[in-house]
Design a protein around this motif. Sequence first.
Motif, PDB file in Angstrom:
ATOM      1  N   VAL A   1      15.233  -9.830   3.477  1.00 23.15           N
ATOM      2  CA  VAL A   1      16.580  -9.086   3.390  1.00 23.15           C
ATOM      3  C   VAL A   1      16.334  -7.549   2.745  1.00 23.15           C
ATOM      4  O   VAL A   1      15.257  -7.470   1.791  1.00 23.15           O
ATOM      5  N   THR A   2      16.872  -6.638   2.881  1.00 22.64           N
ATOM      6  CA  THR A   2      17.290  -5.350   2.536  1.00 22.64           C
ATOM      7  C   THR A   2      17.968  -5.167   1.532  1.00 22.64           C
ATOM      8  O   THR A   2      18.957  -5.869   1.411  1.00 22.64           O
ATOM      9  N   GLY A   3      17.968  -3.975   0.776  1.00 18.91           N
ATOM     10  CA  GLY A   3      18.639  -3.549  -0.159  1.00 18.91           C
ATOM     11  C   GLY A   3      19.223  -4.372  -1.440  1.00 18.91           C
ATOM     12  O   GLY A   3      19.968  -4.362  -2.203  1.00 18.91           O
ATOM     13  N   GLU A   4      18.063  -5.223  -1.601  1.00 19.35           N
ATOM     14  CA  GLU A   4      18.316  -6.026  -2.795  1.00 19.35           C
ATOM     15  C   GLU A   4      18.236  -5.241  -4.072  1.00 19.35           C
ATOM     16  O   GLU A   4      19.101  -5.594  -5.136  1.00 19.35           O
ATOM     17  N   GLU A   5      17.345  -4.240  -4.277  1.00 18.59           N
ATOM     18  CA  GLU A   5      17.006  -3.433  -5.272  1.00 18.59           C
ATOM     19  C   GLU A   5      18.376  -2.731  -5.623  1.00 18.59           C
ATOM     20  O   GLU A   5      18.648  -2.324  -6.602  1.00 18.59           O
ATOM     21  N   LYS A   6      19.417  -2.309  -4.535  1.00 23.37           N
ATOM     22  CA  LYS A   6      20.361  -1.670  -4.771  1.00 23.37           C
ATOM     23  C   LYS A   6      21.631  -2.332  -4.904  1.00 23.37           C
ATOM     24  O   LYS A   6      22.731  -1.953  -5.374  1.00 23.37           O
ATOM     25  N   GLY A   7      21.616  -3.891  -4.908  1.00 24.34           N
ATOM     26  CA  GLY A   7      22.687  -4.464  -5.284  1.00 24.34           C
ATOM     27  C   GLY A   7      23.089  -5.657  -4.321  1.00 24.34           C
ATOM     28  O   GLY A   7      24.052  -6.000  -4.128  1.00 24.34           O
ATOM     29  N   LEU A   8      21.635  -6.455  -3.752  1.00 23.82           N
ATOM     30  CA  LEU A   8      21.844  -7.725  -2.914  1.00 23.82           C
ATOM     31  C   LEU A   8      22.321  -7.453  -1.687  1.00 23.82           C
ATOM     32  O   LEU A   8      23.325  -8.159  -1.231  1.00 23.82           O
TER      33      LEU A   8
ATOM     34  N   SER B   1       0.929  -1.120   0.041  1.00 21.42           N
ATOM     35  CA  SER B   1      -0.131   0.072  -0.020  1.00 21.42           C
ATOM     36  C   SER B   1       0.728   1.260   0.078  1.00 21.42           C
ATOM     37  O   SER B   1       2.105   1.102   0.393  1.00 21.42           O
ATOM     38  N   ASP B   2       0.218   2.356  -0.140  1.00 24.54           N
ATOM     39  CA  ASP B   2       1.072   3.833  -0.198  1.00 24.54           C
ATOM     40  C   ASP B   2       1.604   3.910   1.114  1.00 24.54           C
ATOM     41  O   ASP B   2       2.771   4.652   1.141  1.00 24.54           O
ATOM     42  N   GLU B   3       1.004   3.512   2.118  1.00 25.74           N
ATOM     43  CA  GLU B   3       1.615   3.764   3.585  1.00 25.74           C
ATOM     44  C   GLU B   3       2.983   3.240   3.552  1.00 25.74           C
ATOM     45  O   GLU B   3       3.832   3.951   4.258  1.00 25.74           O
ATOM     46  N   PHE B   4       3.650   2.257   2.765  1.00 23.38           N
ATOM     47  CA  PHE B   4       4.849   1.885   3.028  1.00 23.38           C
ATOM     48  C   PHE B   4       5.826   2.735   2.075  1.00 23.38           C
ATOM     49  O   PHE B   4       6.946   2.374   1.682  1.00 23.38           O
ATOM     50  N   GLU B   5       5.348   3.714   1.028  1.00 19.56           N
ATOM     51  CA  GLU B   5       5.965   4.573   0.266  1.00 19.56           C
ATOM     52  C   GLU B   5       7.033   4.037  -0.579  1.00 19.56           C
ATOM     53  O   GLU B   5       7.877   4.563  -0.878  1.00 19.56           O
ATOM     54  N   GLY B   6       6.678   2.799  -1.121  1.00 20.67           N
ATOM     55  CA  GLY B   6       7.603   1.955  -1.933  1.00 20.67           C
ATOM     56  C   GLY B   6       8.705   1.316  -1.289  1.00 20.67           C
ATOM     57  O   GLY B   6       9.506   0.934  -2.233  1.00 20.67           O
ATOM     58  N   ARG B   7       9.022   1.540  -0.091  1.00 17.58           N
ATOM     59  CA  ARG B   7       9.949   0.569   0.654  1.00 17.58           C
ATOM     60  C   ARG B   7      11.303   0.761   0.079  1.00 17.58           C
ATOM     61  O   ARG B   7      12.044  -0.023   0.094  1.00 17.58           O
ATOM     62  N   GLU B   8      11.676   1.990  -0.312  1.00 18.76           N
ATOM     63  CA  GLU B   8      13.033   2.016  -0.560  1.00 18.76           C
ATOM     64  C   GLU B   8      14.207   1.914   0.591  1.00 18.76           C
ATOM     65  O   GLU B   8      13.968   2.442   1.620  1.00 18.76           O
ATOM     66  N   THR B   9      14.967   1.211   0.309  1.00 17.04           N
ATOM     67  CA  THR B   9      16.347   0.957   1.282  1.00 17.04           C
ATOM     68  C   THR B   9      16.711   2.221   2.136  1.00 17.04           C
ATOM     69  O   THR B   9      17.008   3.178   1.680  1.00 17.04           O
TER      70      THR B   9
ATOM     71  N   ASP C   1      12.642  -4.986   0.316  1.00 18.63           N
ATOM     72  CA  ASP C   1      12.657  -3.427  -0.117  1.00 18.63           C
ATOM     73  C   ASP C   1      12.112  -3.306  -1.575  1.00 18.63           C
ATOM     74  O   ASP C   1      11.771  -4.377  -2.091  1.00 18.63           O
ATOM     75  N   HIS C   2      12.011  -2.296  -2.018  1.00 23.79           N
ATOM     76  CA  HIS C   2      11.594  -2.009  -3.620  1.00 23.79           C
ATOM     77  C   HIS C   2      12.176  -0.543  -3.705  1.00 23.79           C
ATOM     78  O   HIS C   2      13.326  -0.241  -3.261  1.00 23.79           O
ATOM     79  N   ILE C   3      11.822   0.071  -4.871  1.00 25.75           N
ATOM     80  CA  ILE C   3      12.449   1.328  -5.299  1.00 25.75           C
ATOM     81  C   ILE C   3      11.900   2.622  -5.104  1.00 25.75           C
ATOM     82  O   ILE C   3      12.482   3.620  -5.462  1.00 25.75           O
ATOM     83  N   GLY C   4      11.044   2.810  -4.083  1.00 28.17           N
ATOM     84  CA  GLY C   4      10.569   3.718  -3.744  1.00 28.17           C
ATOM     85  C   GLY C   4       9.518   4.854  -4.446  1.00 28.17           C
ATOM     86  O   GLY C   4       8.860   4.269  -5.132  1.00 28.17           O
ATOM     87  N   ILE C   5       9.721   5.860  -4.250  1.00 29.11           N
ATOM     88  CA  ILE C   5       8.887   6.988  -4.999  1.00 29.11           C
ATOM     89  C   ILE C   5       9.602   7.405  -6.331  1.00 29.11           C
ATOM     90  O   ILE C   5      10.583   7.923  -6.122  1.00 29.11           O
ATOM     91  N   SER C   6       8.849   7.709  -7.224  1.00 25.02           N
ATOM     92  CA  SER C   6       9.363   8.173  -8.468  1.00 25.02           C
ATOM     93  C   SER C   6       9.463   9.595  -8.416  1.00 25.02           C
ATOM     94  O   SER C   6       9.062  10.340  -7.439  1.00 25.02           O
ATOM     95  N   LYS C   7      10.388  10.285  -9.530  1.00 22.37           N
ATOM     96  CA  LYS C   7      10.544  11.610  -9.461  1.00 22.37           C
ATOM     97  C   LYS C   7       9.472  12.394  -9.562  1.00 22.37           C
ATOM     98  O   LYS C   7       9.392  13.620  -9.099  1.00 22.37           O
ATOM     99  N   ASN C   8       8.200  11.865 -10.055  1.00 19.63           N
ATOM    100  CA  ASN C   8       7.017  12.819 -10.286  1.00 19.63           C
ATOM    101  C   ASN C   8       6.043  12.359  -9.121  1.00 19.63           C
ATOM    102  O   ASN C   8       5.155  12.853  -9.209  1.00 19.63           O
TER     103      ASN C   8
END
Length: 520
Positions: free
Chosen positions: A361-368, A56-64, A311-318
Amino acid sequence: MKKIIFAVCVLSISCNSSRKTVTESKETTSTNSNASIYAKSITEAELKTYLYTYASDEFEGRETGQPGQKKAAAYLKEAYIKMGVPAAKGGKNYFQNVPLEIKKAPKGFITIDNNKYVVGEDFLTFSVANDSFSEIIYAGYGIVDNAYSDYKNLDIKGKIVLIKSGEPKLENGSYVISGSTKTSVWSDPSKANEKRMKIAKEKGAKGVIYYDQQNYSRYLSYFNRMKSNANGRMSLKKATTDNFITVYINSKLAIALNSSIDKEATSKTLATEITFNVTSDSQDINSENVAAIIKGSEKPNEYLIISSHLDHIGISKNGEINNGADDDGSGTVALLEIAQAFKKAADAGNGPKRSIVFLHVTGEEKGLFGSQYYTDIEPIFPLEQTVANLNIDMVGRIDPKREGDRNYIYLIGSDKLSTDLHNISEKANSEYTKIELDYKFNDENDPNRFYYRSDHYNFAKNNIPVIFYFNGTHDDYHRPSDTADKINYDLLENRSRLIFYTAWDVANRKDRVAVDKVAK
């Protein structure tokens, strides 16, 4: 799932096929017949409830390292507390801190015999490098293997080492290490580069200057992307005592250091003064893995790890939120349901013989990074006592490019290290879930290189048998449109049950899964 850095992936594919309910096949008699009782607790309804919250939006895209990822970690902790599954580290300590940092492209230069070379031109590095040396040790290919060693009678302790890519050949054109016309692992940069650096470091070198003309343009492309990224590049934070220098050079600088480098591999000392003067701004980022455990009843000191990335990739620039329902909300909620099923079994006196670790695990999207931290820096449980890793990353959707039954799953890595694990997986599916197991991406020549792109790889590289469960990519991959309403919950249920049945067998069999293959 992490995007591979150098691969060219064209993802122009359509989304989600029409829903057709999957009914679980009639279960056959099994020596582990109790498993089916607890597998039924893994349901579409519960998976859906979890995922509509987690994605959901509550988790703001779960960026690391960002607030949304912190909320996700807290949510998982509370879920395990509620189901009564203990923290892996004891007490209420469900978190394993993973120290990260954001680095910007380094600035500076190397001075060689009074000649200055600027970073980003004739050489590249991705970290700070500040040291001086009165000589350079040339160590050929930098290989140590049963059939060949560049370091024989060579002392590199406290030295800077120059090595090159590739591997030695005989006069007849065959390769020394393989003894044939086929290359070995040392010709594969995705595998060999890390091995070369590790060997040099273990032998006491202070750093490596690496010449790989064939791939230099790829490293340069990545450096330029890093340079253009105002937000910097995330990496695991190194211990302050680790000042190991890693520099990549082009042919111009390589020939300046050793004019015969392309022709010879004989180790020698180069009477060359070299000074590194490279700096980099960095920002500390704190993140965490979440780990819970059900202790084994008979072999508590042997561990099966089931993993997914939180984790995921968070909020887009827009400003659009990337909810990551499939990547990897689907794997996350599958892991919660599998943990609940094993907890029900344990409460009924049918707990696993081996311990099962539920690792988010965290940080998978950033490099495992979360799994790398667990395997390479701070294993909560000994790797030598870890019998297997079942990794779940994107299991709620359908690959629109794939033809055939929608009730499928891609399996990657099951036969890379262990015939046992592959056979266990096949048997579990044959007896219970009747999913089409598709090994398309398990091919060594898969151009997508998915085997190296999710968290199981950090276990596999440590000789721990793995299975990677994956549904393939789709148009919503790494986009705000990857939402919970597009998940095929009947498929997610059946796939989660397959993983549970496989884990049940691995955890309860008499002998631990045998490692009978060598990773290629």
